[in-house]
Design a protein around this motif. Sequence first.
Motif, short mmCIF file in Angstrom:
data_model
loop_
_atom_site.label_atom_id
_atom_site.label_comp_id
_atom_site.label_asym_id
_atom_site.label_seq_id
_atom_site.Cartn_x
_atom_site.Cartn_y
_atom_site.Cartn_z
N GLY A 1 0.98 -1.33 -0.18
CA GLY A 1 0.01 0.06 -0.04
C GLY A 1 0.68 1.29 0.11
N GLU B 1 1.31 3.27 -3.31
CA GLU B 1 0.05 4.29 -3.72
C GLU B 1 0.47 5.62 -3.64
OE1 GLU B 1 -3.15 5.29 -5.56
OE2 GLU B 1 -2.66 3.40 -5.14
N PHE C 1 0.96 -3.93 -10.63
CA PHE C 1 0.39 -2.60 -9.96
C PHE C 1 -1.11 -2.56 -10.18
CE2 PHE C 1 4.57 -0.12 -10.60
CZ PHE C 1 4.96 -0.45 -9.45
N GLN D 1 -3.02 -4.93 -8.20
CA GLN D 1 -3.08 -4.87 -6.86
C GLN D 1 -3.86 -3.37 -6.37
OE1 GLN D 1 -1.77 -6.46 -4.20
NE2 GLN D 1 -1.08 -7.88 -5.74
N LEU E 1 -2.92 -0.70 -7.51
CA LEU E 1 -1.71 0.55 -7.13
C LEU E 1 -1.68 1.63 -8.15
CD1 LEU E 1 0.63 -1.70 -5.23
CD2 LEU E 1 -0.81 -0.30 -4.02
N HIS E 2 -1.33 2.94 -7.78
CA HIS E 2 -1.26 3.97 -8.93
C HIS E 2 0.04 4.76 -8.52
CE1 HIS E 2 -5.49 2.97 -8.91
NE2 HIS E 2 -5.34 2.84 -10.25
N PRO E 3 1.23 3.88 -8.62
CA PRO E 3 2.46 4.85 -8.04
C PRO E 3 2.67 5.99 -9.25
CG PRO E 3 3.14 3.06 -9.08
CD PRO E 3 1.53 2.53 -8.92
#
Length: 303
Positions: A189, A192, A213, A216, A218-220
């Motif tokens: 987490g 993120e 990503f 999961q 996730l948005h890095p």
Amino acid sequence: MPTLNYKHLHYFWTVAKAGSIARASEQLHLTPQTISGQLSLFEEIQGEPLFRKSGRNLELTEAGRLVLSYAEDIFALGQELEEVLHHRPTERTVQLRVGVSDALPKTVAYRLLEPALKLPQTLRINCREGKLEVLLAELAIHKLDVVMSDSPMSASANVRGYSHQLGECGISFFGTRDLMTSYPQKFPGNLEGAPFLLPGEDAALRARLLQWFDQQGLHPRIAGEFDDSALMSAFGQAGAGFFAAPTVIADMVMRQYDVQLLGQTDEIQEQFYAISVQRKLTHPAVLAISHAARSDLFAMEGG
């Protein structure tokens, strides 16, 4: 079939290395006309042009590059013979010409090649880095003994070769202490919205990371993209963003770049290959690399 004239081959080799007949004539202490005439005779014997004009210089044709690859081996072996006769060593030097895909992390490349350095024979290693397709072209004309890559040879590649998987491992994520303090959530987490350094388009890991990503949720924030893994790690060391590397080198990455382990996953697998023109590996140094990778570095079962 005409017998190979080694004097002609030496003239060809010198011109190919010098890039022009004029420069080769200075090195050989012969007139340009003499060298030009001998080259024309050599090309006539081979049955096809070996050079093409490029401005004031000469460029090798495809046939010329093939002849040069053999000439390099012949004259390198001749030099080695002179050294052997002069110094009389007890063992013959083993030469390993290896291409390393620029998408392959340098630390992994070293870990893979390290067992070859421990051979009882004296080893001379010639290591070239570049795009996989360029290295495969050099492999095809025998300028390289093996190519190390993070992906197997594509079925569409116009090269006859075989991909030997050396191993696979999971992926670890790293960052500076300050960056980890700024994103204290539990892994994954904490990725993120965090700045992330992404491998370049040639790296097989890139697509796997982006897919993971997405899986999961996730948005890095992509803060940079790097073809060179060492440069990406250096930016990571400076705190520009989190970055990923194969778990098999996690300890070395943390020591070398003074970063901390953010987390790791086996859901992403990084794979490593030795690509050769032989169906079965035969070079003693490549065999040592393959054996050590399977039995130690990646602890793979099987041969």
